[in-house]
Design a protein around this motif. Structure first.
Motif, PDB file in Angstrom:
ATOM      1  N   ASP A  16     126.568 -73.850  -2.725  1.00  0.00           N
ATOM      2  CA  ASP A  16     125.006 -73.477  -3.478  1.00  0.00           C
ATOM      3  C   ASP A  16     124.268 -72.927  -2.398  1.00  0.00           C
ATOM      4  O   ASP A  16     123.878 -73.687  -1.277  1.00  0.00           O
ATOM      5  N   LEU A  19     121.219 -74.576  -0.720  1.00  0.00           N
ATOM      6  CA  LEU A  19     121.675 -75.956   0.023  1.00  0.00           C
ATOM      7  C   LEU A  19     121.745 -75.900   1.530  1.00  0.00           C
ATOM      8  O   LEU A  19     122.156 -76.676   2.290  1.00  0.00           O
ATOM      9  N   SER A 116     129.824 -81.361   2.462  1.00  0.00           N
ATOM     10  CA  SER A 116     130.544 -81.532   1.346  1.00  0.00           C
ATOM     11  C   SER A 116     130.658 -83.079   0.764  1.00  0.00           C
ATOM     12  O   SER A 116     130.490 -83.283  -0.250  1.00  0.00           O
ATOM     13  N   ALA A 119     127.157 -83.447  -0.926  1.00  0.00           N
ATOM     14  CA  ALA A 119     127.073 -82.632  -2.108  1.00  0.00           C
ATOM     15  C   ALA A 119     127.942 -83.490  -3.172  1.00  0.00           C
ATOM     16  O   ALA A 119     127.722 -83.196  -4.303  1.00  0.00           O
ATOM     17  N   ALA A 123     126.767 -84.804  -6.715  1.00  0.00           N
ATOM     18  CA  ALA A 123     127.283 -84.376  -7.872  1.00  0.00           C
ATOM     19  C   ALA A 123     127.932 -85.591  -8.998  1.00  0.00           C
ATOM     20  O   ALA A 123     127.606 -85.522 -10.115  1.00  0.00           O
ATOM     21  N   THR A 198     129.026 -78.083  -6.037  1.00  0.00           N
ATOM     22  CA  THR A 198     128.006 -77.250  -6.031  1.00  0.00           C
ATOM     23  C   THR A 198     128.091 -75.766  -6.323  1.00  0.00           C
ATOM     24  O   THR A 198     127.420 -74.965  -6.390  1.00  0.00           O
ATOM     25  N   GLN A 202     132.448 -75.880 -10.181  1.00  0.00           N
ATOM     26  CA  GLN A 202     132.700 -77.265  -9.631  1.00  0.00           C
ATOM     27  C   GLN A 202     133.480 -78.025 -10.651  1.00  0.00           C
ATOM     28  O   GLN A 202     133.076 -78.090 -11.808  1.00  0.00           O
TER      29      GLN A 202
END
Ligand SMILES: C[S@@+](CC[C@H](N)C(=O)[O-])C[C@H]1O[C@@H](n2cnc3c(N)ncnc32)[C@H](O)[C@@H]1O
Length: 264
Positions: A16, A19, A116, A119, A123, A198, A202
């Protein structure tokens, strides 16, 4: 904003474009040269470079080419944003770049990014450290073509029974299962896999250790995936309402709040 002629190693975040950190974005928008890992960094983010910037992709370059280019541009008095996916400190192969830059007398600075692993946790709406369940997160990878030091074998790490985040391991899940079973993990241990966290496409797969390899095949996940394992990934925790932390406990005093002791 005028940047110094040096290399800025910038963490782009997981995908994203929003981010990236404010500092990283400022550097990206003002750098004379942008060299980015095109296989994993979002082009939408790179589009924010200034129009006059020289924008280059690193995927087709070897280490020497990449570093020679950065050294050349800095010696011309230019600023270089070397943009890496996630946080550069995790599987970013930056040490070898820094070593050559240092040898050439070129300065560099690192701007961290959202890895990640975080992230993916976001999520999943997961907390990776749950009071009284686990207070430890291990970031690692399964052993494939890249060897893992003997003392860091997954079976040994898993004996801690904490949360484990596996990078770069999407094609190695059969091996992962074997090593975790050997460490005593049970087939019902919760596992969550987030592919391309993201990004617009996804994918989230919740499964168990016993079903991990089947689930990866069924959902055709072979790359760009974060595998999070352990009881902190139990999706029912949030409904259970237990495992409260001391931090917000009424009776727990800390530097910023005096707790109400039941003895007073
Ligand atoms: C070379 S490593 C780079 C890791 C990166 N420095 C970081 O902090 O996330 C690439 C691996 O990171 C993970 N990864 C990177 N971006 C991801 C994302 N958006 N979603 C899930 N996993 C990701 C995958 O395990 C992938 O195989």
């Amino acid at each position: 904003m005028t940047l110094e002629p040096k290399v800025y190693i910038v963490g782009a975040g997981p995908g994203d474009p929003d981010l990236i950190t404010v500092k990283g974005l400022n550097i990206l928008q003002n750098a004379d040269v942008v060299l980015y890992t095109d296989s994993l960094v979002n082009d939408e983010l790179i589009a924010r470079a200034k129009p006059s910037a020289e924008v280059l992709k690193s995927a087709g370059m070897d280490l020497d080419e990449m570093v020679a280019l950065m050294i050349d541009r800095v010696q011309q008095g230019k600023s270089v944003a070397r943009v890496h996916t996630g946080d550069p400190a995790i599987y970013g192969a930056i040490m070898e770049q820094m070593s050559l830059l240092k040898g050439a007398g070129v300065s560099y600075e690192i701007i961290p990014g959202v890895s990640s692993v975080f992230a993916s946790a976001a999520a999943l709406q997961a907390e990776l450290t749950i009071p009284e369940l686990t207070q430890t997160l291990i970031l690692t990878r399964a052993e494939g073509r890249t060897p893992v030091p003997d003392l860091e074998k997954l079976t040994d790490l898993a004996k801690h029974n904490c949360t484990i985040a596996l990078y770069l391991s999407a094609t190695l899940t059969k091996k992962v299962m074997g090593e975790l079973f050997e460490a005593g993990w049970t087939a019902d241990t919760p596992i969550a896999v987030v592919q391309r966290a993201t990004w617009p496409d996804q994918k989230i797969v919740r499964t168990t250790l016993g079903e991990l390899d089947n689930a990866m095949r069924e959902h055709n996940i072979r790359s760009h995936a974060m595998i999070l394992m352990g009881w902190a990934l139990d999706p029912t925790l949030v409904d259970q309402g237990g495992h409260r932390s001391k931090l917000y406990d009424k009776e727990f005093t800390h530097r910023f709040r005096k707790g109400v002791s039941s003895n007073v």
